[in-house]
Design an enzyme around this catalytic site. Sequence first.
Site, PDB file in Angstrom:
ATOM      1  N   ASP A  14      -6.281   5.512 -13.715  1.00  0.00           N
ATOM      2  CA  ASP A  14      -6.311   6.348 -14.920  1.00  0.00           C
ATOM      3  C   ASP A  14      -6.385   5.398 -16.117  1.00  0.00           C
ATOM      4  O   ASP A  14      -6.609   4.188 -15.961  1.00  0.00           O
ATOM      5  CB  ASP A  14      -5.113   7.309 -14.965  1.00  0.00           C
ATOM      6  CG  ASP A  14      -3.790   6.581 -15.173  1.00  0.00           C
ATOM      7  OD1 ASP A  14      -3.779   5.325 -15.188  1.00  0.00           O
ATOM      8  OD2 ASP A  14      -2.757   7.266 -15.328  1.00  0.00           O
ATOM      9  N   CYS A  71      -2.204   3.263 -11.484  1.00  0.00           N
ATOM     10  CA  CYS A  71      -1.921   4.046 -12.683  1.00  0.00           C
ATOM     11  C   CYS A  71      -0.723   3.353 -13.327  1.00  0.00           C
ATOM     12  O   CYS A  71      -0.373   2.242 -12.916  1.00  0.00           O
ATOM     13  CB  CYS A  71      -1.679   5.523 -12.362  1.00  0.00           C
ATOM     14  SG  CYS A  71      -0.234   5.879 -11.366  1.00  0.00           S
ATOM     15  N   THR A  73       2.628   3.750 -13.344  1.00  0.00           N
ATOM     16  CA  THR A  73       3.708   3.422 -12.402  1.00  0.00           C
ATOM     17  C   THR A  73       3.197   3.186 -10.988  1.00  0.00           C
ATOM     18  O   THR A  73       3.914   2.635 -10.149  1.00  0.00           O
ATOM     19  CB  THR A  73       4.707   4.585 -12.306  1.00  0.00           C
ATOM     20  OG1 THR A  73       3.984   5.749 -11.866  1.00  0.00           O
ATOM     21  CG2 THR A  73       5.382   4.864 -13.639  1.00  0.00           C
ATOM     22  N   HIS A 104       1.870  -4.268   8.828  1.00  0.00           N
ATOM     23  CA  HIS A 104       2.642  -3.241   9.549  1.00  0.00           C
ATOM     24  C   HIS A 104       2.086  -1.835   9.403  1.00  0.00           C
ATOM     25  O   HIS A 104       2.205  -1.040  10.325  1.00  0.00           O
ATOM     26  CB  HIS A 104       4.098  -3.235   9.062  1.00  0.00           C
ATOM     27  CG  HIS A 104       4.868  -4.440   9.503  1.00  0.00           C
ATOM     28  ND1 HIS A 104       6.240  -4.532   9.378  1.00  0.00           N
ATOM     29  CD2 HIS A 104       4.467  -5.612  10.069  1.00  0.00           C
ATOM     30  CE1 HIS A 104       6.648  -5.707   9.841  1.00  0.00           C
ATOM     31  NE2 HIS A 104       5.590  -6.385  10.259  1.00  0.00           N
ATOM     32  N   HIS A 139       2.810  -1.227  15.785  1.00  0.00           N
ATOM     33  CA  HIS A 139       2.493  -0.594  14.501  1.00  0.00           C
ATOM     34  C   HIS A 139       1.350   0.411  14.643  1.00  0.00           C
ATOM     35  O   HIS A 139       1.291   1.385  13.910  1.00  0.00           O
ATOM     36  CB  HIS A 139       2.158  -1.654  13.457  1.00  0.00           C
ATOM     37  CG  HIS A 139       3.280  -2.628  13.249  1.00  0.00           C
ATOM     38  ND1 HIS A 139       4.502  -2.252  12.746  1.00  0.00           N
ATOM     39  CD2 HIS A 139       3.376  -3.958  13.527  1.00  0.00           C
ATOM     40  CE1 HIS A 139       5.301  -3.302  12.693  1.00  0.00           C
ATOM     41  NE2 HIS A 139       4.647  -4.354  13.165  1.00  0.00           N
TER      42      HIS A 139
END
Length: 148
Positions: A14, A71, A73, A104, A139
Amino acid sequence: MSTPVLPTIGMCSDHAGYELKNKIKAMLTGKGYKVMDFGTDSEDSCDYPDFAHPCAKAVESGECALGIAMCGTGNGISMTLNKHQGIRAALCWAPELAKLAKEHNNANILVLPARFIDPEVALKTVEVYLDTPFEGGRHERRIAKIPV
Ligand code: RB5
């Protein structure tokens, strides 16, 4: 000797991640990666899902081998990307996290918190993410159980 073909990387952000996206894109194209940029294309305020969904679809379909998203955060764009069944988007703020997200979790999209990461750390995190292989083994079984 032939030059190895590097994977195509899908990118999205964004407005909060726009500047960092450009820095990462420049690094990747400089290394020879092909980048598909799904936007945004400026620092004008916008809604991250508008760019995250097309990027997720391109990774799911195989048009892009991997994705890099950001973005402010990293949370909103991660939430959006992870709505797609074939996406394993991992929010990482240090190279060590990106290494484990690939080893993983076989994360197919790396997500960065653009407003909470030093750009140099972000670039290093991207390099480590791209250079680390998936470990497979136990995994593989775990990630097979992620889709609902
Ligand atoms: C934009 O201000 C901000 O909300 C967005 O970049 C992101 O952090 C949302 O999760």
